[in-house]
Scaffold this motif. Structure first.
Motif, PDB file in Angstrom:
ATOM      1  N   LEU A 305      45.665  -5.136  -7.811  1.00  0.00           N
ATOM      2  CA  LEU A 305      45.329  -5.768  -9.087  1.00  0.00           C
ATOM      3  C   LEU A 305      45.080  -4.733 -10.175  1.00  0.00           C
ATOM      4  O   LEU A 305      45.625  -4.823 -11.287  1.00  0.00           O
ATOM      5  N   LEU A 306      44.267  -3.728  -9.865  1.00  0.00           N
ATOM      6  CA  LEU A 306      43.953  -2.704 -10.851  1.00  0.00           C
ATOM      7  C   LEU A 306      45.162  -1.837 -11.177  1.00  0.00           C
ATOM      8  O   LEU A 306      45.322  -1.370 -12.312  1.00  0.00           O
ATOM      9  N   VAL A 309      47.174  -3.980 -13.634  1.00  0.00           N
ATOM     10  CA  VAL A 309      46.494  -4.116 -14.919  1.00  0.00           C
ATOM     11  C   VAL A 309      46.472  -2.786 -15.673  1.00  0.00           C
ATOM     12  O   VAL A 309      46.606  -2.751 -16.901  1.00  0.00           O
ATOM     13  N   TYR A 366      40.712  -4.670 -21.333  1.00  0.00           N
ATOM     14  CA  TYR A 366      41.044  -5.662 -20.306  1.00  0.00           C
ATOM     15  C   TYR A 366      41.079  -5.034 -18.917  1.00  0.00           C
ATOM     16  O   TYR A 366      40.854  -5.715 -17.911  1.00  0.00           O
ATOM     17  N   PHE A 367      41.325  -3.715 -18.856  1.00  0.00           N
ATOM     18  CA  PHE A 367      41.265  -3.049 -17.549  1.00  0.00           C
ATOM     19  C   PHE A 367      39.829  -3.045 -17.022  1.00  0.00           C
ATOM     20  O   PHE A 367      39.580  -3.359 -15.850  1.00  0.00           O
ATOM     21  N   THR A 370      38.673  -6.471 -15.823  1.00  0.00           N
ATOM     22  CA  THR A 370      39.172  -6.754 -14.479  1.00  0.00           C
ATOM     23  C   THR A 370      38.400  -5.960 -13.433  1.00  0.00           C
ATOM     24  O   THR A 370      38.008  -6.494 -12.385  1.00  0.00           O
ATOM     25  N   ARG A 371      38.150  -4.676 -13.712  1.00  0.00           N
ATOM     26  CA  ARG A 371      37.488  -3.803 -12.738  1.00  0.00           C
ATOM     27  C   ARG A 371      36.043  -4.245 -12.478  1.00  0.00           C
ATOM     28  O   ARG A 371      35.617  -4.372 -11.327  1.00  0.00           O
ATOM     29  N   TYR A 374      35.940  -7.677 -10.655  1.00  0.00           N
ATOM     30  CA  TYR A 374      36.298  -7.538  -9.244  1.00  0.00           C
ATOM     31  C   TYR A 374      35.139  -6.953  -8.441  1.00  0.00           C
ATOM     32  O   TYR A 374      34.799  -7.451  -7.357  1.00  0.00           O
TER      33      TYR A 374
END
Length: 457
Positions: A305-306, A309, A366-367, A370-371, A374
């Motif tokens: 995912l990362l 992204v 946005y990274f 997400t990080r 998660y």
């Protein structure tokens, strides 16, 4: 980056991987057979070494006598599928026998040291370079120290099981735990943990010197080819700043990577064994080694995912250094030439810097969302996985702690790339610039024989 420091890098790292694989095969195939002949634990722990050679006559007789009873018991209990009740008493009593340097561990540590020594001796005679004591020996020493720290973590995991079972026993059955037993467990962990703190400090000190020697080797290598590479854009920055950043990142990231790798080697079998105490996984039911699969799938999903992204970040960091280099170069030229670094030129160059930074800020937003999201969600996975067993009452407090620690170690190691992604992105941009810089150096060039006094110290 590697050719300047390590002897024949591809062959060196390839031989290290093959030798490590061979050592693992030797350990699991003939390790017990050679132990009575070369292990020092036959002197330090003679009882342990005798126990591994062959069963005694009394043991054999006992087994033969007990066999009919065992068969009868097995037959009687064949239809009984009830989970055994937790028994913290037995586990608490086992805590008094914990020993960081028992016979098995002494033999394991000796085998690891012998394996490392053979590898260093081979490269000393096969193809030793000027940086041998740092590139080969020091690399091996650092890995050995990391392995020691992981073994300490494994012992702490084992100790936690006994300690929290003892606490549970003391709270549920007052008077069942003596003060000597409780303080003995505390004393045991202090004897192991306090020296580990000193080792951690020494490792940080030694690693700092190690990566600086690597940077030093790179500097000498680049400067020896300076006439060929001086016209490269930002040549001075590559030699001074990028080698410094490469060394700084490798100091933290390299140590963390090998720590994660060795942690997996030590804790994966432990977590697989502990998985037998989990009655079932939510949604999936009974899965052999379920905790290992949960850790692997969860970490792999997060890493993928990362990676998706943050796919644009390495290129943006690379571009950022280019616009910064152009801006800095114009300012440096303006110090000596009156017609350079004019306001219009500076505004144009700084506009390029601003544009790239604003793009970085947007993509990192946005990274990071997400990080951080998660990391928050994944922190509750161990509790959810153990929920059926907790509700069924099949876990003791000590076992719960052991599973939490082992799962955390394995999951964190699987998560290495996800946790370190921002640092990896920075390293990628540094490597991209250095590779572009090194493209002007012929591939067949051998490492420079440094003639400066004390260059390899």
């Amino acid at each position: 980056m590697f050719r300047s420091f390590f002897p024949v890098p591809k062959l060196f790292f390839g031989s290290a991987a093959l030798w490590l694989l061979a050592a693992v095969v030797i350990w699991f195939t003939v390790g017990d057979a050679i132990r009575p002949y070369i292990s020092i634990d036959r002197f330090t722990h003679p009882v342990a070494i005798e126990a591994t050679t062959a069963p005694t006559t009394a043991q054999t007789a006992t087994t033969e006598t007990a066999a009919p009873d065992a068969v009868a018991t097995t037959t009687a209990d064949a239809g009984d599928t009830t989970e055994p009740a937790p028994n913290p008493t037995a586990a608490a009593e086992a805590g008094a026998k914990l020993d960081f340097l028992n016979g098995d561990r002494v033999w394991l540590y000796q085998f690891v040291l012998i394996t490392a020594l053979i590898f260093c001796v081979f490269w000393y005679f096969y193809q030793r370079n000027d940086w041998y004591w740092w590139s080969v020996v020091s690399t091996t020493v650092i890995l050995l120290i990391i392995y020691f720290q992981v073994q300490v973590s494994a012992f702490v995991n084992e100790w936690s099981g006994s300690f929290f079972n003892t606490i549970q026993l003391a709270l549920t059955q007052p008077g069942s735990v003596s003060a000597d037993q409780l303080y003995g467990l505390v004393g045991t962990i202090l004897l192991v943990a306090l020296p580990s703190v000193l080792v951690s400090v020494l490792l940080a000190f030694y690693t700092s010197h190690y990566v600086f020697r690597w940077r030093k080797a790179m500097n000498f290598y680049y400067m020896a080819h300076w006439p060929k590479i001086r016209q490269t854009e930002g040549a001075a920055q590559r030699v001074q700043e990028d080698t410094m950043r490469f060394a700084q990142i490798m100091e933290d990231l390299g140590t963390a990577f090998f720590d994660s790798l060795i942690t997996l080697v030590v804790f994966l079998p432990l977590l697989w064994t502990l998985s037998a105490n989990i009655s079932e996984l939510p949604l999936f039911g009974d899965v052999p080694g379920g905790l290992v699969w949960v850790a692997l799938v969860g970490a792999a999903a997060g890493t993928a995912l990362l990676a998706v992204v943050g796919i644009k970040l390495p290129g943006l960091n690379f571009a950022n250094q280019r616009v910064e280099a152009a801006y800095r170069k114009e300012l440096v030229l303006g110090e000596d030439q009156a017609d350079r670094a004019q306001p219009a030129t500076i505004r144009e160059l700084f506009a390029g810097v601003q544009k790239n930074y604003f793009r970085l800020y947007f993509h990192y937003t946005y990274f990071n969302l997400t990080r951080y999201g998660y990391n928050q969600v994944i922190g509750y996975v161990p509790l959810l996985v153990m929920a059926p067993s907790i509700l069924a009452g099949t876990l003791t407090m000590g076992l719960y702690q052991q599973i939490q620690i082992a799962f955390g170690q394995v999951f964190s190691s699987f998560q290495f790339f996800a946790r370190a992604w921002t640092v990896i992105v920075e390293l990628q941009s540094v490597i991209m610039r250095l590779r572009q810089f090194e493209s002007h150096i012929p591939n067949d060039q051998e490492p420079i024989k440094v003639s400066v006094s004390g260059a390899t110290t």
